[in-house]
Design an enzyme around this catalytic site. Structure first.
Site, mmCIF file in Angstrom:
data_model
loop_
_atom_site.group_PDB
_atom_site.id
_atom_site.type_symbol
_atom_site.label_atom_id
_atom_site.label_comp_id
_atom_site.label_asym_id
_atom_site.label_seq_id
_atom_site.Cartn_x
_atom_site.Cartn_y
_atom_site.Cartn_z
ATOM 1 N N GLY A 190 0.827 -1.198 0.000
ATOM 2 C CA GLY A 190 0.000 0.000 0.000
ATOM 3 C C GLY A 190 0.852 1.235 0.000
ATOM 4 O O GLY A 190 2.051 1.202 0.275
ATOM 5 N N ARG A 191 0.227 2.349 -0.328
ATOM 6 C CA ARG A 191 0.948 3.607 -0.417
ATOM 7 C C ARG A 191 -0.032 4.676 0.006
ATOM 8 O O ARG A 191 -1.128 4.757 -0.540
ATOM 9 C CB ARG A 191 1.335 3.843 -1.874
ATOM 10 C CG ARG A 191 2.663 4.475 -2.099
ATOM 11 C CD ARG A 191 2.965 4.386 -3.573
ATOM 12 N NE ARG A 191 4.125 3.536 -3.834
ATOM 13 C CZ ARG A 191 5.351 4.040 -4.024
ATOM 14 N NH1 ARG A 191 5.556 5.328 -4.004
ATOM 15 N NH2 ARG A 191 6.371 3.237 -4.251
ATOM 16 N N GLY A 192 0.315 5.465 0.980
ATOM 17 C CA GLY A 192 -0.630 6.487 1.432
ATOM 18 C C GLY A 192 0.067 7.805 1.593
ATOM 19 O O GLY A 192 1.219 7.972 1.205
ATOM 20 N N GLY A 194 3.252 7.256 3.912
ATOM 21 C CA GLY A 194 4.417 6.490 3.523
ATOM 22 C C GLY A 194 4.039 5.242 2.755
ATOM 23 O O GLY A 194 2.884 5.054 2.381
ATOM 24 N N VAL A 221 3.751 1.103 2.550
ATOM 25 C CA VAL A 221 3.563 -0.008 3.469
ATOM 26 C C VAL A 221 4.057 -1.305 2.825
ATOM 27 O O VAL A 221 3.757 -1.581 1.661
ATOM 28 C CB VAL A 221 2.073 -0.165 3.832
ATOM 29 C CG1 VAL A 221 1.914 -1.190 4.933
ATOM 30 C CG2 VAL A 221 1.497 1.170 4.252
ATOM 31 N N LYS A 279 5.324 0.196 7.835
ATOM 32 C CA LYS A 279 5.155 1.434 7.080
ATOM 33 C C LYS A 279 6.401 2.289 7.204
ATOM 34 O O LYS A 279 6.846 2.601 8.298
ATOM 35 C CB LYS A 279 3.953 2.192 7.629
ATOM 36 C CG LYS A 279 3.681 3.498 6.922
ATOM 37 C CD LYS A 279 2.294 3.993 7.267
ATOM 38 C CE LYS A 279 1.725 4.850 6.152
ATOM 39 N NZ LYS A 279 0.302 4.976 6.207
ATOM 40 N N ASP A 312 -7.667 11.530 8.721
ATOM 41 C CA ASP A 312 -7.635 10.970 7.374
ATOM 42 C C ASP A 312 -8.462 9.690 7.306
ATOM 43 O O ASP A 312 -7.958 8.636 6.965
ATOM 44 C CB ASP A 312 -6.189 10.718 6.939
ATOM 45 C CG ASP A 312 -6.076 10.504 5.425
ATOM 46 O OD1 ASP A 312 -7.081 10.741 4.719
ATOM 47 O OD2 ASP A 312 -5.012 10.083 4.962
#
Ligand code: NAG
Ligand code: NAG
Ligand code: NAG
Ligand code: NAG
Ligand code: NAG
Ligand code: NAG
Length: 799
Positions: free
Chosen positions: A521-523, A526, A528, A542, A634
């Protein structure tokens, strides 16, 4: 032979578990859960252990053991962590092999420690005087509780230039209060009121020189001590003998929460503490009792009462320390009158440097000249044969005193004077009610860590089942765990064994993630990665983008986040802070994010409702129940994860805190956080950000879950002026629903068609109603997360 050794080992460990020992040896600990885990002095007078100070909150304390026998009436004489109680469960006082004595909260955080280091073996002993001593086996003391008094001095315990007594807050609140007993800079033993806004010495009498009170200011040794017979003496020549001097009784000198210093003796016959000396017979002299513009009146047998001056009213009916405020319009002009009030004494805050030889008229004129003068005191000095004038700019420490010979003149508008004169009694006297400060219980809720319970149970189960040999093996294993290789390994192993929250090294995480290869994942925060830790747990790791935050700040924040523990929040296992690297290690969620599940249509109606409810519970915990306020900032389907039972867990909470520093270097992101599509209007209009921003985003997420429409898909840019997608989603649903009166089937119009009509109409109505309320533009119109949980639970329980 081997069996015999194992048997001895077993006996030793068993003795440890039941803890009948009078001392605590190295490597062992006292548990907050076990009533029997106390140290008792050889004479049986004192005990040390965990003392309940609130619902599920405890402090490590020393108390009189034999008297009174009822637990709730115990007389506490010392506390290790009075200002930071620990969880009633899983908290421990441990004597580490390094020589440090530490108190850990719920097994996770050290809230108190002695900071001692020793290479030789130590033990913790409670001696007959009530002194808790950390000493070598040879008897050399490294630390003792007598050096760190709280509000009580026991016989033989020295009050020195380095120590002072601090009263507790109230009868039931043991945390540090406002009154102190200490040696001041003039070597005089004094009582100090150290309030939130003002402070001042009130004993010895502040209006006379210490020498006039029999104090000697030139002995700088600054030592005071009470002996067992009841003789108190201090290096400033202050001494007193207790009323029952000479008898050998249990005694304690306590600075009570009301600011009075009292010597108590235990009365065996009546089974109660009797006051055998006190600093004040008339406790109204104690400062800070009734607040500004208040008057304290002591009625023997009843206690202190506060009232407001005429023309003033109490500011807060539950709290006298806030004082009184004017009821009249006091603009203080030249034409004011004065209301005479007798036997009232207000100490301090006068501004006339040369008060001698004033006539009453002269004093009135002096007061009228200043718009700051609120009243004046006029006293006749019998020694010199003239009167003195003390105009007051503040009315503090007021009390009624029959001995006070002077007069007090309160400045009021002339037109109100006749009215006030006709009923010049002080306004209703309201008791300074001790019990009004009382049985508030300290609320600290923690969620039980199931896993530990299970492990414990299994250990006992195995122990119970197996024979001596099996037991021996288990014990050897236990012992092995208890024998750390180095001090740092000790501490980490200790944390690891209990909570699993720990610091990881970068290389450990590199190995775990196979060199950061499997990105999941990418948020905003950062990237993950999935990883497998050395103990085979699967973790989400992360790597934060903005790593320019100092290590200390980062650690402080991580500690807060790591403390949060709720079944609907992702559990944090640890972190890594090395050089510029900042990583967070959390549990890995099998079923991935809500976003993925929504788009792949794996969620039936029941699961969707459960997810809405669980997410609300997690956020409610974040907003209200945890120790520090944490906004998420968020909330979106990408940040809500589903476990193997499709129970939701909110991730990335507290991330906003972790990045608050780095952000300032990046002006384009200077204020806004969160993800377009879920952001509350406050962000755009620079309004203050409260927990209601999370409520708004939550509302949008629920609308998505019900309608199956994506709020952030093809977002119309906010700057483009067009109404953004999420707002259109809200108004679309709102409109459809408003037409409910006209058409029956609004439900059909907005429900996710992929559910194929399989849903519970009433639950859906509730969800939509809650979501629309959450997504209100006006933040005050949105409910709190707790209210959301209650609304959803009410619906769930209907069935
Ligand atoms: C100490 O107090 C006693 C009386 O309590 C007095 O006689 C003596 O002079 C005092 N000593 C000093 C040094 O002030
Ligand atoms: C009380 O203690 C002080 C200091 O130890 C001593 O000088 C004094 O004589 C004692 N008073 C009595 C009555 O024993
Ligand atoms: C100062 O006080 C201490 C303790 O009370 C006493 O032992 C010492 O003799 C005093 N010193 C002087 C100079 O009075
Ligand atoms: C009165 O004081 C209490 C405690 O300080 C506070 O909780 C409460 O909100 C105050 N009430 C008002 C009306 O200010
Ligand atoms: C003090 O508070 C208790 C309980 O709130 C009440 O019953 C009692 O009447 C109060 N006393 C006074 C003097 O107000
Ligand atoms: C005790 O007082 C402290 C300090 O004001 C406060 O933070 C705490 O909440 C109080 N506890 C209770 C139970 O009122």
């Amino acid at each position: 032979m081997g069996t015999l050794i194992l048997f001895i080992l077993f006996s030793a460990l068993f003795a440890l578990a039941t803890s009948t020992n009078p001392t605590l040896s190295e490597g062992l600990s006292l548990s907050s859960e076990n009533q029997e885990d106390v140290l008792t002095s050889p004479n049986g007078v004192f005990s040390a252990g965990f003392y309940q100070v609130g619902e599920n909150a405890k402090c490590f304390a020393i108390w009189f053991a034999s008297r009174p026998s009822r637990i709730q009436d115990r007389t506490v004489v010392w506390m290790a962590n009075r200002d930071q109680p620990v969880n009633g469960r899983k908290s421990k006082l441990s004597l580490l092999r390094t020589g440090n004595l530490i108190l850990t909260d719920a097994g996770k955080f050290t809230v108190w420690e002695t900071n001692t280091i020793s290479i030789s073996s130590l033990e913790l002993v409670l001696n007959d005087a009530g002194n808790l001593v950390l000493q070598t086996l040879g008897g050399e003391s490294l630390w003792e509780s007598f050096d760190f008094p709280t509000d009580t001095l026991l016989p033989q315990q020295l009050l020195t230039r380095k120590t002072h007594l601090v009263s507790s807050r109230s009868q039931t609140n043991y945390s540090s209060g406002f009154y102190k007993l200490l040696f001041d800079n003039d070597n005089v033993l004094c009582l100090l009121y150290d309030g939130a806004k003002v402070s001042g010495i009130y004993w010895p009498k502040p209006w006379v020189l210490p020498s006039q009170d029999g104090r000697f200011a030139y002995n700088s040794s600054r030592i005071a001590v009470l002996d067992s017979f009841g003789n108190f003496s201090s290096s400033d020549n202050f001494t007193f003998l207790s009323a029952d001097y000479g008898q050998l009784l249990n005694r304690r000198l306590t600075l009570d929460y009301d600011g009075n210093l009292r010597l108590y003796s235990w009365d065996e016959e009546d089974e109660m503490w009797a006051v055998s000396w006190q600093a004040f017979q008339a406790p109204c002299i104690i400062h800070g009792v009734c607040g500004a513009n208040g008057v304290c009146n002591y009625v023997p047998g009843i206690g202190r009462k506060c009232s407001c001056l005429p023309g003033y009213k109490m500011i807060n009916h539950t709290d006298w320390s806030q004082g009184c405020e004017p009821e009249l319009d006091l603009s203080y002009g030249k034409n004011d009158g004065f209301l005479p009030l007798s036997h009232l004494d207000f100490y301090g805050n006068d501004y006339n440097n040369n008060p001698d030889r004033y006539t009453l008229d002269g004093c009135m004129k002096l007061c009228l000249e200043s718009a700051k003068c609120k009243a004046f005191q006029y006293t006749f000095d019998t020694n010199h044969g003239f009167s003195k004038c003390y105009p007051k700019i503040k009315l503090m420490n007021g009390h009624r005193s029959p001995q006070f010979k002077g007069s007090f003149y309160l400045r009021v508008p002339k037109k109100d004077l006749p009215n006030l004169l006709s009923n010049a009694n002080l306004a209703e006297e309201i008791g300074l009610n001790c019990s009004s400060e009382a049985p508030l219980q300290l609320q600290r809720k923690y969620i039980k860590n199931r896993e530990n319970e299970t492990i414990k149970f299994m250990l006992w189960f195995v122990c119970g089942l197996g024979g001596l040999e099996i037991l021996g093996i288990v014990l050897v294993w236990c012992l092995f765990l208890r024998t750390p290789k180095s001090p740092s390994a000790d501490k980490q192993g200790y944390l690891l064994a209990i909570t699993r929250f720990r610091k990881f090294t970068y290389s450990e995480l590199k190995t775990a993630t196979n060199g950061f290869t499997e990105e999941i994942g990418r948020g905003a925060g950062g990237i993950v990665y999935k990883g497998v830790l050395a103990d085979n747990r699967v973790a989400a790791i992360k790597q934060l983008y903005e790593a320019n935050q100092g290590e200390e700040v980062f650690l402080a924040e991580v500690n807060i986040i790591g403390r949060l523990n709720h079944m609907n929040l992702i559990e944090m296992w640890g972190y890594c802070a090395e050089g510029k690297q900042r990583l967070l290690v959390t549990e890995y969620m099998e079923h991935g994010s809500l976003a993925n599940n929504l788009s792949s249509n794996t969620l039936d109606w029941k699961k969707r409702f459960e997810i809405a409810l669980g997410t609300a519970k997690g956020l409610s915990y974040l907003h209200e129940e945890c120790l520090e306020w944490v906004l998420h900032c968020d909330i979106k389907p990408e940040n809500i994860f589903l476990d193997s039972d499709y129970q939701p867990k909110v991730a990335d909470f507290g991330l906003s805190k972790l990045q608050s520093r780095g952000e300032s270097n990046n002006p384009s992101f200077s204020r806004m956080r969160g993800t377009r599509g879920y952001m509350a209007p406050e962000w755009l209009f620079n309004l203050s950000i409260t927990s209601k921003v999370d409520v708004y985003s939550y509302g949008i997420v629920v609308l998505e879950m019900v309608t199956g429409k994506e709020a952030a898909k093809g977002v119309h840019d906010i700057e483009s002026g067009e109404q953004p997608q999420h707002k259109r989603l809200v108004s679309w649903v709102r409109e459809k629903k408003n037409r409910a009166a006209l058409t029956e089937s609004w439900h059909e119009g907005i429900i996710d068609p992929r559910l194929k009509g399989e849903y519970d109409i009433r639950k859906m109505e509730t969800l939509i109603a809650v979501a629309l309320q959450c997504a209100k533009e006006e933040k005050d119109a949105r409910p709190s997360m707790r209210e959301v949980v209650e609304m959803l639970l009410a619906q769930e329980n209907d069935h």
